[in-house]
Design a protein around this motif. Structure first.
Motif, PDB file in Angstrom:
ATOM      1  N   ILE A 163       0.873  -1.187   0.000  1.00  0.00           N
ATOM      2  CA  ILE A 163       0.000   0.000   0.000  1.00  0.00           C
ATOM      3  C   ILE A 163       0.906   1.232   0.000  1.00  0.00           C
ATOM      4  N   PRO A 164       0.836   2.034  -1.074  1.00  0.00           N
ATOM      5  CA  PRO A 164       0.014   1.873  -2.277  1.00  0.00           C
ATOM      6  C   PRO A 164       0.537   0.737  -3.151  1.00  0.00           C
ATOM      7  N   SER A 165      -0.181   0.412  -4.195  1.00  0.00           N
ATOM      8  CA  SER A 165       0.278  -0.612  -5.135  1.00  0.00           C
ATOM      9  C   SER A 165       1.601  -0.180  -5.755  1.00  0.00           C
ATOM     10  N   PRO A 166       2.469  -1.129  -6.068  1.00  0.00           N
ATOM     11  CA  PRO A 166       3.775  -0.763  -6.628  1.00  0.00           C
ATOM     12  C   PRO A 166       3.650   0.069  -7.905  1.00  0.00           C
ATOM     13  N   LEU A 167       4.569   1.015  -8.029  1.00  0.00           N
ATOM     14  CA  LEU A 167       4.611   1.885  -9.200  1.00  0.00           C
ATOM     15  C   LEU A 167       5.454   1.300 -10.316  1.00  0.00           C
ATOM     16  N   ALA A 168       6.599   0.713  -9.950  1.00  0.00           N
ATOM     17  CA  ALA A 168       7.566   0.306 -10.972  1.00  0.00           C
ATOM     18  C   ALA A 168       8.317  -0.934 -10.525  1.00  0.00           C
ATOM     19  N   LEU A 169       8.834  -1.653 -11.512  1.00  0.00           N
ATOM     20  CA  LEU A 169       9.657  -2.845 -11.313  1.00  0.00           C
ATOM     21  C   LEU A 169      10.987  -2.626 -12.015  1.00  0.00           C
ATOM     22  N   VAL A 170      12.078  -2.854 -11.293  1.00  0.00           N
ATOM     23  CA  VAL A 170      13.419  -2.736 -11.864  1.00  0.00           C
ATOM     24  C   VAL A 170      13.917  -4.116 -12.257  1.00  0.00           C
ATOM     25  N   LEU A 171      14.506  -4.204 -13.445  1.00  0.00           N
ATOM     26  CA  LEU A 171      15.140  -5.425 -13.932  1.00  0.00           C
ATOM     27  C   LEU A 171      16.601  -5.125 -14.250  1.00  0.00           C
ATOM     28  N   CYS A 172      17.466  -6.145 -14.147  1.00  0.00           N
ATOM     29  CA  CYS A 172      18.868  -5.980 -14.541  1.00  0.00           C
ATOM     30  C   CYS A 172      19.424  -7.333 -14.959  1.00  0.00           C
ATOM     31  N   TYR A 173      19.428  -7.591 -16.256  1.00  0.00           N
ATOM     32  CA  TYR A 173      19.968  -8.838 -16.811  1.00  0.00           C
ATOM     33  C   TYR A 173      20.706  -8.528 -18.107  1.00  0.00           C
ATOM     34  N   PRO A 174      21.936  -9.052 -18.261  1.00  0.00           N
ATOM     35  CA  PRO A 174      22.746  -9.768 -17.292  1.00  0.00           C
ATOM     36  C   PRO A 174      22.917  -8.951 -16.011  1.00  0.00           C
ATOM     37  N   SER A 175      22.842  -9.678 -14.913  1.00  0.00           N
ATOM     38  CA  SER A 175      22.730  -9.023 -13.616  1.00  0.00           C
ATOM     39  C   SER A 175      24.076  -8.529 -13.101  1.00  0.00           C
ATOM     40  N   ASN A 176      24.053  -7.341 -12.577  1.00  0.00           N
ATOM     41  CA  ASN A 176      25.114  -6.849 -11.723  1.00  0.00           C
ATOM     42  C   ASN A 176      24.527  -6.788 -10.315  1.00  0.00           C
ATOM     43  N   PRO A 177      24.936  -7.695  -9.403  1.00  0.00           N
ATOM     44  CA  PRO A 177      26.230  -8.373  -9.374  1.00  0.00           C
ATOM     45  C   PRO A 177      26.236  -9.853  -9.736  1.00  0.00           C
ATOM     46  N   THR A 178      25.101 -10.513  -9.893  1.00  0.00           N
ATOM     47  CA  THR A 178      25.087 -11.982  -9.869  1.00  0.00           C
ATOM     48  C   THR A 178      25.412 -12.632 -11.204  1.00  0.00           C
ATOM     49  N   ALA A 179      25.436 -11.868 -12.307  1.00  0.00           N
ATOM     50  CA  ALA A 179      25.747 -12.372 -13.647  1.00  0.00           C
ATOM     51  C   ALA A 179      24.660 -13.287 -14.208  1.00  0.00           C
ATOM     52  N   GLN A 180      23.498 -13.366 -13.561  1.00  0.00           N
ATOM     53  CA  GLN A 180      22.404 -14.161 -14.103  1.00  0.00           C
ATOM     54  C   GLN A 180      21.846 -13.503 -15.364  1.00  0.00           C
ATOM     55  N   VAL A 181      21.297 -14.323 -16.236  1.00  0.00           N
ATOM     56  CA  VAL A 181      20.734 -13.820 -17.485  1.00  0.00           C
ATOM     57  C   VAL A 181      19.257 -14.187 -17.563  1.00  0.00           C
ATOM     58  N   ALA A 182      18.526 -13.439 -18.388  1.00  0.00           N
ATOM     59  CA  ALA A 182      17.101 -13.680 -18.601  1.00  0.00           C
ATOM     60  C   ALA A 182      16.857 -13.912 -20.079  1.00  0.00           C
ATOM     61  N   ASP A 183      15.810 -14.686 -20.386  1.00  0.00           N
ATOM     62  CA  ASP A 183      15.478 -14.935 -21.783  1.00  0.00           C
ATOM     63  C   ASP A 183      14.182 -14.211 -22.153  1.00  0.00           C
ATOM     64  N   LEU A 184      13.801 -14.307 -23.415  1.00  0.00           N
ATOM     65  CA  LEU A 184      12.621 -13.584 -23.885  1.00  0.00           C
ATOM     66  C   LEU A 184      11.338 -14.112 -23.263  1.00  0.00           C
ATOM     67  N   ASP A 185      11.283 -15.406 -22.946  1.00  0.00           N
ATOM     68  CA  ASP A 185      10.083 -15.933 -22.294  1.00  0.00           C
ATOM     69  C   ASP A 185       9.868 -15.259 -20.941  1.00  0.00           C
ATOM     70  N   PHE A 186      10.944 -15.062 -20.198  1.00  0.00           N
ATOM     71  CA  PHE A 186      10.848 -14.351 -18.918  1.00  0.00           C
ATOM     72  C   PHE A 186      10.335 -12.932 -19.140  1.00  0.00           C
ATOM     73  N   TYR A 187      10.908 -12.239 -20.125  1.00  0.00           N
ATOM     74  CA  TYR A 187      10.476 -10.863 -20.389  1.00  0.00           C
ATOM     75  C   TYR A 187       9.012 -10.814 -20.829  1.00  0.00           C
ATOM     76  N   ARG A 188       8.563 -11.801 -21.589  1.00  0.00           N
ATOM     77  CA  ARG A 188       7.146 -11.826 -21.991  1.00  0.00           C
ATOM     78  C   ARG A 188       6.244 -11.889 -20.761  1.00  0.00           C
ATOM     79  N   ASP A 189       6.619 -12.734 -19.807  1.00  0.00           N
ATOM     80  CA  ASP A 189       5.825 -12.853 -18.585  1.00  0.00           C
ATOM     81  C   ASP A 189       5.868 -11.559 -17.767  1.00  0.00           C
ATOM     82  N   VAL A 190       7.026 -10.910 -17.740  1.00  0.00           N
ATOM     83  CA  VAL A 190       7.152  -9.648 -17.006  1.00  0.00           C
ATOM     84  C   VAL A 190       6.245  -8.586 -17.614  1.00  0.00           C
TER      85      VAL A 190
END
Length: 405
Positions: A163-190
């Motif tokens: 409360i209030p409802s979230p305004l924004a979502l931050v993404l970071c891929y390839p990730s700093n610091p963890t180096a994880q990566v995301a694919d297009l299927d993940f982004y479609r769901d986001v």
């Protein structure tokens, strides 16, 4: 300083504590192998430097520049997005040049945030992702960094209970610091989730060209309709080894880009014009330098994983970014990442970044940057091997390790 409202919202800067220990060791004559800050040591491309030299001193170049970026630079960034991601954007309304992606994030936070807004930020994550919004008066709610099912479970909980409802979502891929990566299927769901719940998506794609295994990292803007809710930040710092030039971009939704451009118009006059011209040459010119950069970091990654493994510290091999996200060896894990990082400097002459500096969920890790050559990385491994084998009896040369656990 603690009396100021925004300063009170900022915790002590963890990395500065490590820097002080590092400076003390160097002043005492230690040869520190510095794998802490993600500060590229490679040279900027020769043709980019030549364009900078050619432009300096020309008529009108010493005047104030364009806050949102000169038109040729914005066109070059739009051409890069079409060439690299197959995404068409309007350089006049959907592209803003920033003073690095860090400044872009901070000013976007100023542009869109009201006091008390809730922002969803991965934990661990690059500090500006959270603190840019904290300084703007927002509240931060952490979500997992790994782009998997738990990420979306956390989003659902956040929407249901914030409360209030979230305004924004931050993404970071390839990730700093963890180096994880995301694919297009993940982004479609986001994107689908963001549209369902009226969320803004802010994507940090600073490491889009630093990848070693598999397909090149995608852009969230490749998802049809993503531009309705998304702005993506990129940087020339790593792609072209131009970190000190402070040149980045925000690309995406016209309304959000306009808000960022308006805030920037009050705060800066843009980067020095010759830098913008040289950055245009980088984007439009030969791209072989990018492959060469990747090759250098790949060799360093391989040297790091191999030599540290032989030294007794197993480190997962990152598939992207210029970082390794390394679990602290078991016998030292209870110390936490800050004390362990200080210990490495004192006992092994090696500097790394404590994981807690990227969020409390990073405290069992350190981030290792590939910013030294292979020889120096192997030197660091030799130092760490001696430390692990013979130098772990005491903590900071004073407290027995067994007593500190």
């Amino acid at each position: 300083m603690t009396d100021f409202h925004r300063i009170r919202r900022l915790p002590p800067y963890v990395f500065e504590q490590v820097n002080r220990v590092k400076a003390t060791a160097r002043n005492a004559g230690a040869d520190i192998v510095d794998l802490g800050m993600g500060n590229p040591d490679l040279d900027a491309p020769a043709h980019v430097i030549e364009k900078l030299k050619e432009t300096i001193g020309k008529p009108r170049t010493d005047r104030y520049s364009a806050s949102k970026g000169i038109p040729g630079l914005r066109r070059a960034q739009a051409a890069y997005y079409e060439r690299r991601f197959g995404v068409k954007v309007n350089p006049d309304t959907q592209v803003v040049a920033t003073l690095g992606s860090k400044e872009g994030f901070a000013n976007m936070a100023q542009a869109i945030t009201a006091p008390g807004d809730v922002i969803l930020v991965p934990n661990p994550s690059y500090p500006i992702h959270a603190f840019g919004f904290l300084m703007a008066g927002a509240a931060i709610r952490s979500v997992p960094c790994e782009p998997g099912p738990e990420f979306f479970h956390a989003l659902e909980r956040a929407v249901a209970h914030s409360i209030p409802s979230p305004l924004a979502l931050v993404l970071c891929y390839p990730s700093n610091p963890t180096a994880q990566v995301a694919d297009l299927d993940f982004y479609r769901d986001v994107v689908a989730f963001a549209k369902k719940h009226d969320l803004i998506v802010l994507s940090d794609l600073a490491y889009s060209e630093v990848y070693f295994d598999g397909d090149p990292p995608p852009s969230v803007l490749q998802v049809p309709g993503a531009v309705d809710v998304t702005v993506e930040f990129t940087s020339m710092s790593k792609t072209f080894s131009m970190a000190g030039w402070r040149m980045g971009f925000a690309v995406g939704n016209e309304r959000l880009i306009a808000a960022l451009a308006r805030v920037k118009s009050y705060l800066d006059y843009g980067a020095y014009t010759p830098i913008q011209v040289a950055a245009t040459a980088a984007l439009n010119g030969p791209q072989e330098c990018i492959a060469e950069m990747r090759g250098v970091y790949r060799k360093r990654r391989d040297a790091l994983v191999e030599s540290f493994g032989k030294a007794g510290w197993e480190i997962p091999s990152p598939s992207a970014s210029m970082f390794a996200w390394a679990p602290i060896p078991e016998k030292f894990r209870s110390l936490g990442s800050l004390e362990f990082s200080k210990l490495l400097i004192e006992k092994a002459d090696v500097a790394v970044a404590p994981g807690v500096g990227f969020g409390e969920h990073g405290d069992e890790y350190v981030r290792i940057a590939l910013v030294e050559n292979e020889q120096r990385i192997r030197q660091a491994a030799r130092n760490i091997r001696r430390f692990l084998e013979t130098g772990a009896e005491t903590l900071h040369n004073v407290v027995p390790l067994a007593a500190a656990r």
